[in-house]
Design a protein around this motif. Structure first.
Motif, short mmCIF file in Angstrom:
data_model
loop_
_atom_site.label_atom_id
_atom_site.label_comp_id
_atom_site.label_asym_id
_atom_site.label_seq_id
_atom_site.Cartn_x
_atom_site.Cartn_y
_atom_site.Cartn_z
N LEU A 38 0.40 -0.86 -0.19
CA LEU A 38 -0.38 -0.04 0.17
C LEU A 38 0.70 1.15 0.28
O LEU A 38 0.83 2.18 -0.44
CB LEU A 38 -0.67 -0.13 1.08
CG LEU A 38 -2.02 1.30 1.25
CD1 LEU A 38 -3.12 1.12 1.59
CD2 LEU A 38 -1.26 2.63 2.60
N LEU A 39 1.72 1.37 0.82
CA LEU A 39 3.06 2.48 1.24
C LEU A 39 3.48 2.88 -0.73
O LEU A 39 3.20 3.94 -0.98
CB LEU A 39 4.05 2.20 1.69
CG LEU A 39 3.60 1.98 3.42
CD1 LEU A 39 4.51 2.31 4.17
CD2 LEU A 39 2.02 2.97 3.78
N ALA A 40 3.44 1.74 -1.30
CA ALA A 40 4.43 2.06 -2.59
C ALA A 40 2.69 2.67 -3.15
O ALA A 40 3.74 3.46 -4.22
CB ALA A 40 4.82 0.58 -2.87
N ALA A 41 2.49 1.83 -3.63
CA ALA A 41 1.14 2.45 -4.49
C ALA A 41 1.10 3.52 -4.18
O ALA A 41 -0.03 4.15 -5.03
CB ALA A 41 -0.06 1.69 -4.20
N ARG A 42 0.76 4.06 -3.09
CA ARG A 42 0.27 5.57 -2.76
C ARG A 42 2.11 6.78 -2.40
O ARG A 42 1.35 7.80 -1.72
CB ARG A 42 -0.19 5.55 -1.31
CG ARG A 42 -2.00 5.12 -0.68
CD ARG A 42 -2.76 5.72 -1.19
NE ARG A 42 -2.94 6.29 -0.68
CZ ARG A 42 -3.92 6.72 0.24
NH1 ARG A 42 -4.23 5.35 0.71
NH2 ARG A 42 -4.14 7.60 1.13
N LEU B 151 20.19 -10.73 -11.87
CA LEU B 151 19.24 -11.35 -12.37
C LEU B 151 18.24 -9.84 -13.00
O LEU B 151 17.32 -10.33 -13.27
CB LEU B 151 18.91 -11.27 -9.97
CG LEU B 151 18.97 -11.93 -9.59
CD1 LEU B 151 18.51 -12.53 -8.76
CD2 LEU B 151 18.40 -14.03 -10.15
N SER B 152 19.38 -8.75 -12.38
CA SER B 152 18.01 -7.49 -13.32
C SER B 152 18.72 -7.82 -14.61
O SER B 152 17.46 -7.79 -15.60
CB SER B 152 18.72 -5.87 -12.62
OG SER B 152 17.82 -5.70 -13.44
N ARG B 153 19.54 -7.94 -15.13
CA ARG B 153 19.92 -7.92 -17.04
C ARG B 153 19.33 -9.11 -17.10
O ARG B 153 18.34 -9.68 -18.62
CB ARG B 153 21.08 -8.44 -16.92
CG ARG B 153 22.02 -7.03 -17.04
CD ARG B 153 23.37 -6.90 -17.78
NE ARG B 153 24.25 -7.70 -16.30
CZ ARG B 153 24.79 -9.03 -16.59
NH1 ARG B 153 24.36 -9.87 -17.69
NH2 ARG B 153 25.34 -9.64 -15.60
N MET C 91 14.96 -1.90 -7.46
CA MET C 91 13.66 0.09 -7.43
C MET C 91 14.85 0.22 -6.16
O MET C 91 15.06 -0.35 -5.22
CB MET C 91 12.42 -0.60 -7.33
CG MET C 91 12.07 -1.02 -8.09
SD MET C 91 11.35 -0.72 -9.26
CE MET C 91 10.92 0.97 -8.99
N SER C 92 14.93 1.52 -6.31
CA SER C 92 14.60 2.61 -4.95
C SER C 92 13.62 3.67 -4.52
O SER C 92 12.82 4.04 -5.04
CB SER C 92 15.73 3.26 -5.24
OG SER C 92 16.07 4.58 -6.28
N LEU D 18 8.34 5.10 -5.59
CA LEU D 18 9.37 4.06 -6.28
C LEU D 18 9.96 4.26 -7.07
O LEU D 18 9.31 4.84 -8.53
CB LEU D 18 8.62 2.30 -6.31
CG LEU D 18 9.05 2.06 -4.83
CD1 LEU D 18 7.77 0.95 -5.10
CD2 LEU D 18 9.71 1.54 -4.07
N THR D 19 11.10 3.55 -7.63
CA THR D 19 11.74 3.78 -9.16
C THR D 19 12.64 3.26 -8.89
O THR D 19 13.55 2.86 -8.67
CB THR D 19 12.57 6.08 -9.23
OG1 THR D 19 12.94 5.81 -10.12
CG2 THR D 19 13.34 5.93 -7.89
#
Length: 544
Positions: free
Chosen positions: A427-431, A498-500, A507-508, A515-516
């Motif tokens: 929820l915190l990420a969505a908001r 893992l990202s590649r 994310m940060s 989040l970005t």
């Protein structure tokens, strides 16, 4: 009996012979709900013949038998074509007593004929898209409306009223144009509210409170409960978008009137536990459609002996909703359909009414004492709701999280305290609140009350899990700076791999709490020591 024999008999058209043959056919097929493909064309032909036969002047007993045959044939979806024409619908509507006629005296058919014709129409409208389209042109809803208006004057049997309402439910559920026509042109909300009041058998004891005319301790009888549920379903259809738009004072008064009746529905039972649960479910669904400003009616009744009072307000209805939620949580299946309506209703009510929020907070999130177990472990209402915050269904987990977030006055710190950061993260990420703070809701400034147990354990609570964790040894203890640097680079490389491979997306959190996507190259640069760092480190070694 062979279908060919039935066809030949109906084609000849001798009323007495047709009656006998159809009675035998109906008896043989009364429990038949699947049909062989081989005889489909014969069944279609029989369907056409029966509609034509029904247009003749027939005895009521012959009409009923013919309609019973049509009802049986209408179960076959491959046989709906002959029934899905304007002529067929008008014929059935005339026998049901709901055909639209301007300034003409409608002949009232036999009651058994009305009932069978209504059952046929329900089957056909439910299964045939063509019939649904034609139903609007045939103005079936106008005929139904005219008869429902007379319920208070005419002593119609339960079954006819029930199938009137069932057909109205199907028409308003399946056709937007009929829904709008009934709600606006025919003033359906007021009509259905009056019908609900009549069905419940209530009297007004206050401007916004009703009570049963007879013994209030008795459950609502089975037939009245069945009709009331059909009314609630129709009202749900025609109020579906009400909560999303502004309503004027006249409409608000109507919705408050309806809300008072719905509060009564919550406070009474039907015959049997399952029927009561279903009755309350339809009530909750409809309450969720009504404008929030009209739901204050749930709190308006005076506090009586035996009422649940909180901050001077009658909380009986809110407590029933909370118990309803708790029972639904224990059922554990079809969570989206069974939970989201009541969760949304409680969330919006808590957001709009301070007393409701504080009452629900006291019940759902009492002051924390147990800090040894994770928030999702246990059988308290808080534990059950926190478990839903990581549910696989996005709507379910969002509704559960939003409800708890509102009870925490949309304070991130308080929300994390009761649920743990790991459960709250979605929820915190969505908001956009990953960095903490408070959302934009308007709440009072009263302080949260911490128990002595919580205050004592607070320094040792892991914010991720929301409980006191055993202290683990520091894995970097005893490492040199070079070893720490090596482990950090090893971790970055693992993330990078893992990202590649698109297994994860690192994310940060931005300073604004959103989040970005994380640039791993920037981390690698940050981890790599600069020449200045190396020179400083070498000078330290030289001093040693």
């Amino acid at each position: 009996m062979a279908l060919q024999t039935v066809l030949e008999t109906v084609e000849r058209g001798e009323q007495d012979t047709v009656l006998k043959v159809l009675q035998i056919y109906n008896q043989e097929k009364s429990q038949c709900f699947t049909f062989e493909d081989e005889e489909q064309e014969e069944r279609k032909k029989l369907a056409m013949l029966l509609i034509k036969f029904l247009e003749r002047e027939l005895q009521p007993s012959c009409q009923v038998t013919c309609l019973e045959s049509i009802r049986i044939l209408s179960r076959d979806k491959g046989c709906l074509g002959p029934f899905s024409t304007m002529e067929s619908l008008k014929t059935l509507a005339r026998h049901a007593g709901i055909d639209y006629m301007e300034e003409q005296i409608r002949e009232i058919p036999d009651l058994d004929v009305i009932l069978e014709a209504l059952k046929c129409l329900c089957n056909i409208v439910f299964s045939s898209h063509e019939a649904q389209e034609l139903a609007f042109e045939a103005r079936l809803v106008v005929g139904l409306t005219d008869r429902i208006k007379l319920y208070n004057e005419r002593n119609l049997p339960h079954d006819i009223k029930f199938f009137d309402l069932r057909l109205l439910f199907l028409l308003t559920a399946l056709r937007v144009d009929i829904r709008q026509q009934f709600a606006q042109e025919l003033r359906g909300i007021g009509l259905m509210t009056d019908t609900l009041e009549l069905t419940l058998g209530v009297k007004w004891i206050d401007p916004h409170e009703v009570a049963a005319e007879e013994n209030p301790a008795l459950p609502l009888p089975r037939q009245e409960a069945e009709r009331a549920m059909e009314v609630l379903k129709v009202l749900f259809n025609i109020t579906y978008d009400t909560s999303k738009r502004e309503v004027d004072e006249e409409d608000a008064a109507l919705y408050r009137h309806l809300s008072a009746l719905l509060r009564h529905c919550l406070m009474i039972s039907a015959d049997g536990e399952d029927r009561t649960e279903e009755f309350h479910s339809h009530t909750v669904n409809l309450l969720g459609n009504l404008p929030l400003k009209c739901l204050d009616v749930l709190l308006l009744p005076k506090v009586q002996p035996g009422s649940l009072e909180y901050m001077g307000v009658n909380m009986d209805a809110v407590n029933v909703l909370l118990d309803f939620l708790d029972r639904r949580l224990d059922r554990g299946h079809k969570l989206k359909e069974s939970l989201t309506p009541v969760l949304n209703l409680l969330t919006e009510s808590a957001r709009a009414h301070r007393q409701t929020r504080k009452f629900l907070k006291a019940k759902v999130l009492p002051p924390l004492r147990d800090v040894k177990n994770r928030p999702e472990v246990g059988n308290l209402l808080r534990n059950k709701l926190v478990r839903l915050m990581t549910h696989i269904d996005t709507d379910v987990k969002h509704c559960a999280a939003e409800f708890l977030f509102v009870l925490c006055k949309e304070s991130v710190a308080r929300f994390v305290k009761y649920t743990g950061y790991g459960n709250a993260a979605g929820l915190l990420a969505a908001r956009g609140l990953m960095a903490g703070g408070r959302a934009d809701g308007e709440y009072s400034e009263d302080e949260d009350t911490d128990t002595e147990e919580y205050k004592e354990a607070k320094p040792n609570i892991n914010p991720i899990t929301g409980r006191v964790e055993e202290k683990l040894p520091n894995p970097m203890e005893g490492m040199t700076e070079e070893q720490k640097e090596y482990e950090a680079m090893k971790l970055v490389n693992m993330f990078d791999k893992l990202s590649r491979q698109q297994v994860i997306q690192p994310m940060s959190v931005t300073p604004e709490g959103n989040l970005t996507a994380l640039d791993l190259a920037s981390i690698e640069d940050a981890v790599q020591p600069t020449d200045e760092d190396r020179a400083s480190h070498d000078s330290d070694l030289a001093l040693d």
